[in-house]
Structures are given as structure tokens and as C-alpha cells.
Design a protein around this motif. Structure first.
Motif, mmCIF file in Angstrom:
data_model
loop_
_atom_site.group_PDB
_atom_site.id
_atom_site.type_symbol
_atom_site.label_atom_id
_atom_site.label_comp_id
_atom_site.label_asym_id
_atom_site.label_seq_id
_atom_site.Cartn_x
_atom_site.Cartn_y
_atom_site.Cartn_z
ATOM 1 N N LEU A 305 3.217 1.693 9.614
ATOM 2 C CA LEU A 305 4.100 2.202 8.559
ATOM 3 C C LEU A 305 5.228 1.207 8.276
ATOM 4 O O LEU A 305 5.648 1.031 7.126
ATOM 5 N N TYR A 308 4.802 -1.609 5.564
ATOM 6 C CA TYR A 308 4.906 -1.379 4.131
ATOM 7 C C TYR A 308 6.306 -1.743 3.645
ATOM 8 O O TYR A 308 7.286 -1.710 4.408
ATOM 9 N N ASP A 312 8.266 1.590 -0.455
ATOM 10 C CA ASP A 312 6.982 2.274 -0.531
ATOM 11 C C ASP A 312 6.704 3.173 0.671
ATOM 12 O O ASP A 312 5.786 3.997 0.627
ATOM 13 N N ARG A 313 7.482 3.013 1.746
ATOM 14 C CA ARG A 313 7.200 3.794 2.950
ATOM 15 C C ARG A 313 7.258 5.302 2.705
ATOM 16 O O ARG A 313 6.409 6.039 3.217
ATOM 17 N N VAL A 316 3.920 6.467 1.262
ATOM 18 C CA VAL A 316 2.835 6.480 2.239
ATOM 19 C C VAL A 316 2.971 7.681 3.170
ATOM 20 O O VAL A 316 2.007 8.417 3.426
ATOM 21 N N VAL A 334 0.671 0.457 -3.069
ATOM 22 C CA VAL A 334 1.881 0.105 -2.319
ATOM 23 C C VAL A 334 1.815 -1.356 -1.904
ATOM 24 O O VAL A 334 0.772 -2.004 -2.029
ATOM 25 N N ILE A 348 -4.391 2.083 -1.598
ATOM 26 C CA ILE A 348 -4.757 2.862 -0.420
ATOM 27 C C ILE A 348 -5.334 4.197 -0.874
ATOM 28 O O ILE A 348 -4.673 4.966 -1.582
#
Length: 872
Positions: A305, A308, A312-313, A316, A334, A348
Motif C-alpha cells: 500500500l 502507491y 492514490d492510497r 486503493v 492509480v 488495478i
């Protein structure tokens, strides 16, 4: 396999022994459901609910045939599979009944269930296809036919196919393309038959074709041919889509979209799985390669994680949480950080699934879309530049914007636009600084030159086909002194060429070619538009009226900007089709019928005019004064039709408002006149009695006052009524109408002269009132024995009425139409006001000026006159 769950009925002829097979079958496919019964439990209901029946029995068993026949009798249309211990080829050939659909021998190697599963899926798929064929075929939203590849004949067609071609099903089945479509150049029955055979031999294909309808008209279609097994024989399923209305520009846009697809290469895709309960993350090697980590790298969920982009985290994390809690799949784009520190764009995808063990896992893919994102950014910038090209007004301006776009957006530094000067030279309209630096001068290409560069540029320009030069050293294409080693040359229609080059060989790959071609196509479109606007701007686009040009058969070939913008249509979308099929005439059926009638009348040389409601692209509805005027050559042959439309919505609204106010005014005038006439009648009655009894001059003055009051009341009512709009118009003759009106006026010694004559549309009754009031005015003010002249104005823009009296002084001319204005002791001052009201109600203008002999001259303009049968 597609098609949903497969229900298998497993019939065991002996003691129950199929548990292991059924378990392994169901484990192999989540979509497979197996029900095991003994031979005595088979009935019609159990076979009806099954998609396939498997009989586990030995061929050598005397009861095997009896069991198979019983199963087949219960489930007539369901696939029947014999699963047996007997594996002898000879025994199988001789003993298996013909109604058994498949024979699977047991080999005892632990893989029997896999072979059995394959036959079950194949048989069920074929059975479902055959069962659903008719329903799917008839309900298909596209036109479809089934063709015999050997004979080329139609074996079946659906209703949509009949609607598209105009033939009935009975007229098509059993016949060939030649029999129902005729022979057309490039689209012959032999070629159609060849396509059918190619489809069987090589597989599905899509082609463009021209079909001839039953009424003889042609329709261009896109035909998709697919081989299909129908009733045990190989056929070709042909589906067609009408693409007749796709114009050249639409094809160009389609080609651009195709180029866009070609530029978007598919990047490598890696797979991943996240075990939610165990909190374990697994990657395929492809994801490791995308992120540049070692192949033995073990990913950790939390650490991953952190890879990223910070922005963008949250996306996600939210996608994973929703997949876990709501079971929702996700698809997000992302940025992920590679081991070298650079961020790469990733697409993704994830889909939550529960395995056979009940564990929740999220499985998905990760695709490196960095290049695609870069291309999208480039495309976005190219589209922005395209808008600049479209707004550019001159070819030189377009050339400079195109070259700047090639250099800055497409990263093609050696680029230039060369336009045809009409004298055999493709002159450089714009080139980059790098061209001047490496070539040494701004290049022009001479038609008569033998140099390869000149010849190549002209070959591309005249042929309309682009050229790719991968390596000038290998091709020997350019002079040895030239630093150019590779290049692209694109034609710009009838305007010139776009050239881009490189100092290195093989520098133009698929992406560079696609973007360069897109820029060339856009530049061509912009140059076409500029040329068209220069050619027609003075004629069409300097007016707010809707104007166009049409062929005599009603085909619209041009429309001005005002008309196109109103219905939010491009010139390509609106032109090239009959007038009644254009956007302006889609208000309702009566509007389209009026368009047909207008064309028919104009084809015969008749001028057509009517009011037309149309709805614009934004839903706005307006009323237009529509006309269709024929244009003839020196022999009187109609060569063009000119449609025109003038927005009269506000005029109609004003007329409606004026009508309402005039009705109120008339009502008021009637009430007032009624209230005046009653006491006036009483007074007049007593006056008559007094005159009989007394001979008094003062009473005569009272009688004259009463008469004047009567005239004022009559004119007041007439003036109120003249404000209403004209209800009905007919073609009237100027001279005849003037003579009839002259006879109704006390003209004493005056003389009427018709100087010139013509015809026009008007309300005959109210036009007569106009002439009567003008004639009374002339007799009243023009002196003794005046001559009153009526004629057509020079240029045919209206008519006039003039006298040879003393005329009206210039300082009083602006007041003569005012209500109550008069210089006569007997006049009411309303006569000329009534004249103005009548003219306005017709949509005309009237003004007073000086006549040829110095008298008063009244000119009525805005009238469409026809003189000697021609509108002037």
C-alpha cells in the motif's frame, strides 16, 4: 464454458458407486451440479430438469441396452453419454446404440472424470446452441440470414433482414444474391459466393457490401459472416448493419478512432491474489517485472500500500474494503512506485471470490498503463490543438498551427506543411526551425523537378497515398548530402502535403505514424473548411437567414452557418440528402410532406412560400418564413433550388399580441360608438323635427356637425379593425384591384392611370380599403381634376399611388399617418392611419414622398411582386 450451470443426471445401473465420480466432477467445475440416481429412479421429470444424462453401465451387461433405451425415451432431446468399463474398440462399435450421443470408456487412471467432463460440456454447449438457435435468430436486433456456402442460396432470414431489403421471407429463401440483388460492379453474386466459401475455410470475417433493395435502391451495409453448424451441416450466418448514412467525414472520424486504438498498445498484465483471512498477498512474476523488483520478492499487504502514490492510497484502500464488505469488484487507475523511484500508472482490477474452502480471496490483475496515459495526455493536447486548427481562418494560419503541434505535442521536430500554389510548386507554408537548421533553406517542391524529394512530394500529393521512408541509405531515396535518414509524407487532400522527417533511420513506428496521420487528417479537414468558408462565406454566411443550395431533385448540397447552428448539425450531416430528410424538416409528418410539395413545385419553376415550424438542436422551437426559389438557365431549365428561411417567431408573437390588443380596441370602439350613436340618433331625430318646424341657418350647422360625428364614428371603427392581422391572402392583380376600388369612391373629375402592372399576395378586401382611402385622400387634397397614377416600383419591391396635386411639404410627411391629423375641414384625420394599419397587417412598409409631377406619392414596399410571370 459459458451458458450458466450444467445439471447432470448420473444414472447408475448397479449398486451406487458414482459418488467419487460425481464429487470429482463437481470439484472440477463450480458451474456443474451432479444428481446420482439408480436405473429404477429415472423418470421424465428427472431428465427434463437435466442438461445431460450419463449412464454408468457395461456394454456387455444384457440390461445395458434396455437401460439406455429407457433413459432415451424419458429424455428425448437431452444429450446421452455412455460411461462404461468396456474399452474394446470392436465391442464399442458393434454394441453402442446409435441414439447414444457420446461414448466415454473408463480407463481407471484417476482422470476418467476429466474426459467425461469434456464430453459433457461439449454436448451441452452444442445442445443449447441448437435449442436456442431459432429464438435467438428471430429475436436478433440485427438483420440476419443463413446461407448455404455451397450454392450461395438463402436458407433462412429474420424479420429485420426482410425490413432492410424490402423482400419477404418467401421471396428470399431458396434464391441466390444474383436473383434478388442483381449484379453491381464490385459486389457481384460470384464475389458473395466466394465470401461464403472463404468464411467456411478461414473463419469469421466482416466486409462492407452494397445490397440492392427490392425497390431498386441501394443500401451500403456492414456484413459479418460466421461459420455455424446448423442441423448438422456447415452454414454461414450473415448479419448486416445499414451504414448508408455514414458520410465521408464520419468515415474519417471512424478512421481516426481506429488510429487511436492502434496507438493504445496493450501492456503486460500481471496477476495477484489477496487472502483476506490469512492477510497474504501473492504476485505473479509479471507484476514484479512491472515494479522492477527481484523475482523472489515477497509482497506484504501494508508495505505494498505504501508503494502507491500518496494521493492514490485512499482509493486503493477504499476499493479493497468495499470488495471485502460488499463483495463489489473494482477497476481503478492509480500510480505505483517502481524500485527506481519512478511512478508508473497501473490499472488495478479486483474481484472478491469465495473458494471451496469458504475462504474469501480477492483476485485481480495489474496492468502497466503508463504508456497509455502518456498517449492519452498527448491525445488530449492534440485535441486541444485541433480546436485551434478548426478556429483558424486562413491556410497559412492552419499550416503554422499544424507544424507547431507536430513539434511541441507529437515531438516531431523536423516537420513542414507545403501547399499547392496552383503553378506547379508545393510551397512551404510553415516549417519548424529545425528544418531550416538541417536543410539549410525553406524547401519548396517543383512539379517539373527530377530531384527525388520533389518527385516524392508530388507523387504523394497527386496519388493521395502516404509514404513511409524507413532508411534513405538503404532505399537510395535522397541525395547523399541530405542529413535526412527517415521520413513520413502525408497528402492534405487538394491542398498540399505534410512532411515530417528524422536524422536517424527507422524513427517512425506505429505510434508516430498514427499520430502523424491523425494530424494530417485534421489539418486536411481544417483546410477544407477554410476553403469552403472562403468560397461561400460571402454568399451564405453573412446573413442571419437560413440559406442553402439544392439540386433540382431536392438534394441539399449546401447550407449556411446560421441554418446548421440552429439544428446543431454539421454540414456533412445535413447535406447530401433530400430536403425532407434534413434536420430542419423533422418537426412532424406534415412538415416533411410540405418539403416534398415545395420541391415538386419548385422543380416546375414555381416559387413556393409558407410558414414552417422547426426545432433547433437545443429544443428551441421557432416559426420560419420558408421559401423555395427555382434558379433557371438561359433555356428556362431549372438548375438549382434556393431554400431560404427567416425567423418570424417574434413577428408572429407580435402579431398575436397586436391581434389581442386590436380586439380589445375594436371592442372599446364598438362600445364607444354605440354609446355615441344612441344620443346622436336622439339628437338627430329632434333636429329633423326642428328643421320641419323652423327655417333657421343655425340648425343646418347642427346637422353638419351631426354628419361629421357620424363620419368620425365610422372611421374610428374602421381604424380599430385595421389593426388585426391578415387572415387570408390570395394572388391579386394590382391594376384590377385599383380599378375596382376607384369605382367605389366619389372621384368627381379625377382620372385614374395604371402606369405598370403586376401581381402579389394580399387580402383582397383590405387591399381595396387601402386603395379607397388613398384615392379619397388624393381627390380631397390634389385640387381640381387631378390624375392619380398607380404602378409597380422600380426593382419590383412594391407599388405606389401618386397624384399631380400640390403634394405634402417635407416637414409634414412624418405626421400624415398620425390618427386625427388632417388639414381639411371635412376630413376625419383617420384615412391615412387606416392605410398604414392595412400595410402593417400585411407585413409591408409605407412612406410618403414627392411624386414625379410634384404631387404626393405613397410607396408601399416589402411586397413580393411578380411582373410578366417572374418574381422581381
Amino acid at each position: 464454458m459459458g451458458g450458466g450451470t450444467i445439471h447432470v443426471l448420473y444414472v447408475d445401473s448397479g449398486p451406487p458407486s458414482a459418488d467419487d465420480i460425481s464429487r470429482r466432477l463437481e470439484s472440477a467445475r463450480e458451474s456443474l451440479r451432479v444428481t446420482t440416481v439408480d436405473s429404477g429412479s429415472v423418470d421424465a421429470l428427472s431428465t427434463e430438469l437435466a442438461d445431460c444424462v450419463v449412464c454408468d453401465c457395461a456394454i456387455s451387461d444384457p440390461n445395458a441396452s434396455e437401460l439406455l433405451e429407457a433413459v432415451r425415451e424419458e429424455g428425448t432431446g437431452v444429450p446421452l453419454v455412455l460411461f462404461t468399463d468396456d474399452v474394446g474398440e470392436r465391442t464399442a462399435d458393434e454394441s453402442i446404440p446409435s441414439f447414444v450421443d457420446a461414448y466415454v470408456p473408463k480407463q481407471g487412471e484417476g482422470r476418467d472424470h476429466e474426459r467425461l467432463l469434456g464430453r459433457i460440456e461439449d454436448l451441452v454447449s452444442r445442445h443449447r446452441s441448437e435449442t436456442n438457435y431459432r429464438e435467438v435468430f428471430e429475436k436478433a436486433a440485427v438483420a440476419m440470414s443463413v446461407r448455404d456456402p455451397e450454392t450461395g442460396r438463402f436458407l433462412d432470414v429474420n424479420e429485420r433482414y426482410c425490413e432492410l431489403t424490402g423482400y419477404s421471407r418467401g421471396e428470399l429463401i431458396g434464391r441466390t444474391s444474383e436473383e434478388v440483388g442483381g449484379q453491381q460492379e464490385g459486389y457481384t453474386a460470384d464475389r458473395a459466393h466466394e465470401l461464403l466459401r472463404e468464411t467456411v475455410e478461414e473463419g469469421s470475417q466482416t466486409v462492407e457490401w452494397v445490397n440492392k433493395r427490392r425497390d431498386g435502391t441501394s443500401v451500403r451495409v456492414e456484413a459479418t459472416l460466421k461459420p455455424a453448424e446448423i442441423d448438422g451441416r456447415t452454414r454461414v450466418l450473415v448479419s448486416i448493419r445499414d451504414i448508408t448514412d455514414q458520410r465521408e467525414r464520419e468515415a474519417e472520424i471512424e478512421r481516426k478512432n481506429d488510429l487511436l486504438e492502434r496507438t493504445q498498445r496493450i501492456a503486460h498484465i500481471g496477476g495477484w491474489e489477496y487472502d483476506v483471512e490469512a492477510e497474504e498477498l501473492r504476485w505473479t512474476d509479471e507484476i514484479r517485472r512491472i515494479l522492477g523488483v527481484p523475482l523472489d520478492f515477497a509482497p506484504d499487504p501494508e508495505a505494498t500500500l505504501e508503494r502507491y502514490h500518496p494521493d492514490d492510497r485512499p482509493h486503493v484502500r477504499r476499493a479493497i474494503e468495499e470488495a471485502i464488505t460488499d463483495g463489489e469488484p473494482f477497476d481503478i487507475e492509480v500510480r505505483g512506485r517502481a524500485d527506481d523511484g519512478a511512478f508508473r500508472w497501473l490499472q488495478i482490477r479486483g474481484d472478491p471470490q469465495r473458494g471451496a474452502d469458504g475462504a474469501l480471496r480477492i483476485r485481480g490483475t495489474a496492468q502497466d498503463i503508463t504508456d497509455r496515459k502518456r498517449r492519452e495526455d498527448r491525445l488530449h493536447e492534440l485535441h486541444r490543438r485541433t480546436r485551434e486548427l478548426i478556429r483558424a481562418g486562413t491556410p497559412t494560419e492552419i499550416a503554422h498551427i499544424a507544424v507547431e503541434t507536430a513539434e511541441e505535442t507529437l515531438e516531431l521536430p523536423l516537420s513542414g506543411i507545403h501547399l499547392d500554389d496552383g503553378d506547379g510548386t508545393l510551397r512551404a507554408a510553415a516549417v519548424t526551425d529545425a528544418v531550416r537548421e538541417h536543410v539549410g533553406e525553406t524547401p519548396d517542391y517543383d512539379r517539373s523537378s527530377a530531384d527525388y524529394g520533389d518527385t516524392l512530394a508530388w507523387e504523394v500529393f497527386e496519388s493521395g497515398e502516404s509514404r513511409l521512408i524507413e532508411d534513405t541509405d538503404a532505399d537510395g531515396a535522397l541525395d547523399i548530402d541530405s542529413p535526412i535518414r527517415s521520413g513520413l509524407v502525408y497528402p492534405l487532400g487538394d491542398h498540399g502535403v505534410f512532411i515530417t522527417s528524422s536524422l536517424n533511420p527507422e524513427q517512425f513506428g506505429e505510434e508516430e505514424q498514427a499520430f502523424a496521420e491523425m494530424l494530417a487528417a485534421t489539418t486536411t479537414a481544417a483546410l477544407d473548411r477554410a476553403e469552403r468558408e472562403q468560397r461561400y462565406d460571402a454568399i451564405f454566411n453573412q446573413t442571419f437567414q437560413f440559406t442553402g443550395l439544392m439540386e433540382p431533385d431536392g438534394t441539399l448540397i449546401e447550407a449556411n452557418d446560421a441554418a446548421l447552428e440552429f439544428v446543431d448539425a454539421t454540414r456533412e450531416e445535413a447535406t447530401g440528402k433530400p430536403l425532407w430528410d434534413t434536420p430542419w424538416f423533422q418537426y412532424d409528418d406534415s412538415t416533411r410532406e410540405m418539403a416534398r410539395e415545395a420541391v415538386e413545385r419548385a422543380q416546375n419553376g414555381e416559387f413556393f412560400r409558407d410558414e414552417l415550424p422547426i426545432v433547433g438542436g437545443d429544443g428551441e422551437e421557432i416559426i420560419t418564413d420558408f421559401s423555395l426559389r427555382p434558379v433557371t438557365d438561359e433555356n428556362g431549365q431549372v438548375t438549382l433550388l434556393v431554400p431560404e428561411g427567416r425567423d418570424i417567431t417574434e413577428l408572429k408573437e407580435r402579431e398575436a399580441e397586436l391581434e389581442r390588443k386590436n380586439e380589445q380596441l375594436e371592442e372599446f370602439a364598438s362600445v364607444v360608438s354605440h354609446d355615441l350613436r344612441n344620443p346622436l340618433a336622439v339628437a338627430s331625430g329632434h333636429l329633423e323635427l326642428a328643421l320641419q318646424e323652423y327655417d333657421d341657418d343655425n340648425l343646418e350647422y347642427v346637422k353638419e356637425a351631426h354628419d361629421r360625428m357620424e363620419s368620425l364614428i365610422d372611421d374610428l371603427l374602421a381604424l380599430a379593425r385595421q389593426g388585426t392581422s391578415v387572415d387570408e391572402r390570395r394572388v391579386v392583380d394590382l391594376g384590377a384591384t385599383a380599378r375596382r376600388s376607384w369605382r367605389t369612391v366619389e372621384t368627381r373629375d379625377a382620372t385614374l392611370r395604371i402606369a405598370s402592372n403586376g401581381s402579389f399576395e394580399a387580402d383582397p378586401s383590405r387591399l381595396g380599403q387601402l386603395f379607397e382611402n388613398l384615392f379619397r385622400n388624393a381627390v380631397e387634397y390634389a385640387g381640381d381634376a387631378p390624375t392619380v397614377t398607380v404602378g409597380v416600383l422600380d426593382g419590383g419591391e412594391g407599388f405606389y399611388v401618386e397624384d399631380d396635386g400640390p403634394g405634402i411639404p417635407p416637414e409634414r410627411r412624418d405626421r400624415v399617418f398620425e390618427a386625427g391629423h388632417t388639414t381639411s375641414e371635412t376630413g376625419t384625420g383617420f384615412g391615412l392611419r387606416i392605410v398604414e394599419r392595412i400595410a402593417t397587417a400585411h407585413g409591408w412598409d409605407i412612406e410618403v414622398t414627392e411624386g414625379a409631377d410634384g404631387g404626393a406619392r405613397f410607396e408601399v414596399t416589402g411586397v413580393e411582386m411578380r411582373v410578366d410571370g417572374k418574381t422581381v
